[in-house]
Design a protein around this motif. Structure first.
Motif, PDB file in Angstrom:
ATOM      1  N   HIS A 158       0.843  -1.189   0.000  1.00 27.25           N
ATOM      2  CA  HIS A 158       0.000   0.000   0.000  1.00 27.25           C
ATOM      3  C   HIS A 158       0.880   1.241   0.000  1.00 27.25           C
ATOM      4  O   HIS A 158       1.836   1.331   0.763  1.00 27.25           O
ATOM      5  CB  HIS A 158      -0.915   0.005   1.229  1.00 27.25           C
ATOM      6  CG  HIS A 158      -1.908  -1.124   1.228  1.00 27.25           C
ATOM      7  ND1 HIS A 158      -1.655  -2.332   1.829  1.00 27.25           N
ATOM      8  CD2 HIS A 158      -3.132  -1.237   0.665  1.00 27.25           C
ATOM      9  CE1 HIS A 158      -2.703  -3.129   1.650  1.00 27.25           C
ATOM     10  NE2 HIS A 158      -3.609  -2.490   0.955  1.00 27.25           N
ATOM     11  N   GLY A 212      -8.028  -5.121   8.507  1.00 29.03           N
ATOM     12  CA  GLY A 212      -8.043  -4.110   9.566  1.00 29.03           C
ATOM     13  C   GLY A 212      -9.440  -3.587   9.857  1.00 29.03           C
ATOM     14  O   GLY A 212      -9.600  -2.659  10.654  1.00 29.03           O
ATOM     15  N   ALA A 230     -12.344   1.546  10.626  1.00 27.06           N
ATOM     16  CA  ALA A 230     -10.971   1.354  10.146  1.00 27.06           C
ATOM     17  C   ALA A 230     -10.014   1.449  11.337  1.00 27.06           C
ATOM     18  O   ALA A 230     -10.410   1.859  12.437  1.00 27.06           O
ATOM     19  CB  ALA A 230     -10.638   2.431   9.118  1.00 27.06           C
ATOM     20  N   VAL A 231      -8.759   1.116  11.102  1.00 31.67           N
ATOM     21  CA  VAL A 231      -7.751   1.213  12.164  1.00 31.67           C
ATOM     22  C   VAL A 231      -7.599   2.673  12.597  1.00 31.67           C
ATOM     23  O   VAL A 231      -7.579   2.988  13.785  1.00 31.67           O
ATOM     24  CB  VAL A 231      -6.401   0.646  11.666  1.00 31.67           C
ATOM     25  CG1 VAL A 231      -5.286   0.911  12.671  1.00 31.67           C
ATOM     26  CG2 VAL A 231      -6.532  -0.839  11.368  1.00 31.67           C
ATOM     27  N   ASP A 232      -7.476   3.568  11.610  1.00 33.14           N
ATOM     28  CA  ASP A 232      -7.390   5.007  11.905  1.00 33.14           C
ATOM     29  C   ASP A 232      -7.800   5.761  10.635  1.00 33.14           C
ATOM     30  O   ASP A 232      -8.260   5.142   9.679  1.00 33.14           O
ATOM     31  CB  ASP A 232      -5.981   5.413  12.400  1.00 33.14           C
ATOM     32  CG  ASP A 232      -4.886   4.990  11.428  1.00 33.14           C
ATOM     33  OD1 ASP A 232      -5.087   5.156  10.199  1.00 33.14           O
ATOM     34  OD2 ASP A 232      -3.837   4.495  11.873  1.00 33.14           O
ATOM     35  N   ASP A 233      -7.615   7.088  10.655  1.00 34.09           N
ATOM     36  CA  ASP A 233      -8.076   7.917   9.527  1.00 34.09           C
ATOM     37  C   ASP A 233      -7.043   8.061   8.409  1.00 34.09           C
ATOM     38  O   ASP A 233      -7.259   8.844   7.477  1.00 34.09           O
ATOM     39  CB  ASP A 233      -8.399   9.332  10.038  1.00 34.09           C
ATOM     40  CG  ASP A 233      -9.823   9.424  10.572  1.00 34.09           C
ATOM     41  OD1 ASP A 233     -10.726   8.931   9.895  1.00 34.09           O
ATOM     42  OD2 ASP A 233      -9.998   9.979  11.673  1.00 34.09           O
ATOM     43  N   SER A 234      -5.907   7.367   8.502  1.00 34.27           N
ATOM     44  CA  SER A 234      -4.873   7.552   7.482  1.00 34.27           C
ATOM     45  C   SER A 234      -5.359   6.985   6.144  1.00 34.27           C
ATOM     46  O   SER A 234      -6.183   6.059   6.113  1.00 34.27           O
ATOM     47  CB  SER A 234      -3.584   6.841   7.902  1.00 34.27           C
ATOM     48  OG  SER A 234      -3.811   5.443   7.886  1.00 34.27           O
ATOM     49  N   SER A 291      -5.185   3.197   5.888  1.00 40.29           N
ATOM     50  CA  SER A 291      -6.206   2.492   6.681  1.00 40.29           C
ATOM     51  C   SER A 291      -7.572   2.561   6.015  1.00 40.29           C
ATOM     52  O   SER A 291      -8.332   1.587   6.027  1.00 40.29           O
ATOM     53  CB  SER A 291      -6.309   3.089   8.087  1.00 40.29           C
ATOM     54  OG  SER A 291      -5.158   2.807   8.799  1.00 40.29           O
ATOM     55  N   ARG A 314      -7.583   0.241   3.050  1.00 39.49           N
ATOM     56  CA  ARG A 314      -7.745  -1.151   3.512  1.00 39.49           C
ATOM     57  C   ARG A 314      -9.183  -1.391   4.003  1.00 39.49           C
ATOM     58  O   ARG A 314      -9.730  -2.470   3.823  1.00 39.49           O
ATOM     59  CB  ARG A 314      -6.736  -1.470   4.617  1.00 39.49           C
ATOM     60  CG  ARG A 314      -5.292  -1.465   4.092  1.00 39.49           C
ATOM     61  CD  ARG A 314      -4.325  -1.943   5.137  1.00 39.49           C
ATOM     62  NE  ARG A 314      -4.466  -3.356   5.396  1.00 39.49           N
ATOM     63  CZ  ARG A 314      -4.487  -3.909   6.603  1.00 39.49           C
ATOM     64  NH1 ARG A 314      -4.381  -3.154   7.673  1.00 39.49           N
ATOM     65  NH2 ARG A 314      -4.622  -5.211   6.740  1.00 39.49           N
ATOM     66  N   ALA A 315      -9.785  -0.364   4.590  1.00 37.24           N
ATOM     67  CA  ALA A 315     -11.183  -0.515   5.004  1.00 37.24           C
ATOM     68  C   ALA A 315     -12.080  -0.725   3.778  1.00 37.24           C
ATOM     69  O   ALA A 315     -13.108  -1.407   3.864  1.00 37.24           O
ATOM     70  CB  ALA A 315     -11.634   0.698   5.806  1.00 37.24           C
ATOM     71  N   ARG A 373     -11.602   4.060  17.027  1.00 38.89           N
ATOM     72  CA  ARG A 373     -11.635   3.600  15.631  1.00 38.89           C
ATOM     73  C   ARG A 373     -12.628   4.459  14.843  1.00 38.89           C
ATOM     74  O   ARG A 373     -13.781   4.578  15.234  1.00 38.89           O
ATOM     75  CB  ARG A 373     -12.060   2.127  15.540  1.00 38.89           C
ATOM     76  CG  ARG A 373     -11.033   1.144  16.110  1.00 38.89           C
ATOM     77  CD  ARG A 373     -11.522  -0.272  15.945  1.00 38.89           C
ATOM     78  NE  ARG A 373     -11.685  -0.635  14.558  1.00 38.89           N
ATOM     79  CZ  ARG A 373     -10.732  -1.178  13.793  1.00 38.89           C
ATOM     80  NH1 ARG A 373      -9.546  -1.460  14.317  1.00 38.89           N
ATOM     81  NH2 ARG A 373     -10.954  -1.475  12.540  1.00 38.89           N
TER      82      ARG A 373
END
Ligand SMILES: Cc1cc2nc3c(=O)[nH]c(=O)nc-3n(C[C@H](O)[C@H](O)[C@H](O)COP(=O)(O)O)c2cc1C
Length: 336
Positions: free
Chosen positions: A87, A151, A246-250, A253, A256-257, A300
């Motif tokens: 990624h 994730g 998602a894992v975070d707001d990046s 992530s 991947r979401a 999250r």
């Protein structure tokens, strides 16, 4: 297993991009662009297909691209290929594709791939009333299992949590149309010329007023022709709401979401469930923050709400929404 030549890898990647065209995306904008190199495939955002006013934070674009990436991986897995995905790698020219995919023959079968590949052409966003048959928690657990490798976590919204999400959805459905630029974007993506092969056609939009089921109000799309199923013995829509986080707001992530979203939708389809992805409630900052605080907790970020239910047995089959041809989304990288 014999070692494939570069040619067969390229053919496999090309075929998989063709299957990934069916991925869902907000307003069916199909915001992806693929570039085929000699030994890899890059995924990029197509910035001309961003919904600048509807999706101010750019999450919808990343979710759509992530869904396309997951569809691609499923298609490759189904054909016996293992995918290595990086990624946001930096390439030699200093550009950053969203993801770079390389493939090699798989040494063992991917248990999800066959099942999810078969669901690609059967999955459609269904905005109609679902049946009164409840969705067992064992099935919902399997949807969460499908999200985890990417994730994603699926939070089921029952009782008070459902009331919070449903209230927030109603408020977002009232407020978002008043925001600058929203109506023009909705109009653009629901009135496409046939040669565009994108947008939400009338056959996927409900006729009549904004659809509401029990406590739920969905995003309204104008002047549709899709009819509700004929009334059954039990007209109560027993769909469940789930919030994907998602894992975070990046960006990685959220991308991947998008893969997780695709995995959940394909698994739900394989189980026979109908699905409506819903992001409107997360595109209005106040309603998003309420869902985040009161339903999933602060650690999250919620990225998509899902409405999941058994289609009413009398429902007519849905007409597939259009997709752009392969030649418009896939180009070949110039030789190094
Ligand atoms: C990130 C994302 C957000 C979406 N948000 C909504 C939404 O708020 N309401 C809705 O009715 N459909 C929503 N959709 C569904 C899209 O409109 C749908 O995927 C697209 O029109 C293509 O149709 P298909 O899913 O039947 O292939 C969303 C889809 C994605 C991937």
């Amino acid at each position: 297993m014999s070692t494939p030549t570069v040619g067969t890898e390229q053919a496999a990647l090309r075929d998989a991009v063709a299957r990934a065209l069916r991925a869902p995306s907000e307003h069916n904008a199909q915001p992806w662009r693929w570039v085929l190199g000699t030994d890899h495939l890059d995924l990029h955002v197509d910035p001309t297909r961003r919904l600048r006013f509807t999706d101010e934070r750019g999450h919808g674009v990343l979710l759509g691209c992530g869904a396309a990436l997951h569809h691609l991986r499923v298609a490759l897995g189904d054909r016996g290929w293992h995918t290595d995905v990086r990624h946001q790698p930096e390439d030699r020219e200093g550009r950053r594709p969203l993801a770079r995919v390389r493939i090699r023959p798989a040494t063992e079968a991917d248990p999800w791939a066959r099942r999810h590949a078969a669901a690609i052409d059967q999955r459609h966003t269904d905005r109609r009333r679902f049946s009164g048959r409840s969705v067992p928690t064992t099935v919902l657990q399997e949807l969460d299992d499908a999200a985890r490798p990417f994730g994603g976590v699926l939070h089921l919204a029952y009782g008070g949590h459902r009331a919070v999400v449903a209230d927030a959805m109603r408020e977002a459905a009232e407020r978002q149309p008043l925001q600058e630029g929203y109506a023009a974007e909705l109009d653009h993506w629901t009135h496409r010329y046939a040669g565009g092969h994108d947008g939400i056609p009338a056959s996927a939009r409900l006729d009549g007023p904004p659809p509401s089921y029990r406590d739920l109000v969905l995003r309204w799309f104008p002047r549709g022709t899709l009819r509700q199923p004929r009334a059954g013995a039990d007209e109560r829509d027993a769909s469940v709401l789930a919030v994907l986080t998602a894992v975070d707001d990046s960006p990685v992530s959220v991308l991947r979401a998008g893969e997780a979203l695709s995995a959940v939708l394909l698994e739900a389809t394989a189980q026979g469930l109908g699905t409506t992805p819903i992001t409107q409630v997360l595109e209005v900052s106040e309603t998003r923050e309420r869902v985040r605080h009161l339903v999933v907790g602060m650690h999250r970020p919620p990225v998509c709400v899902l409405r999941l239910g058994w289609p009413e047995p009398r429902s007519a089959p849905l007409v597939p929404t259009p997709r752009r041809p392969l030649a418009q989304v896939l180009t070949e990288a110039p030789p190094p």
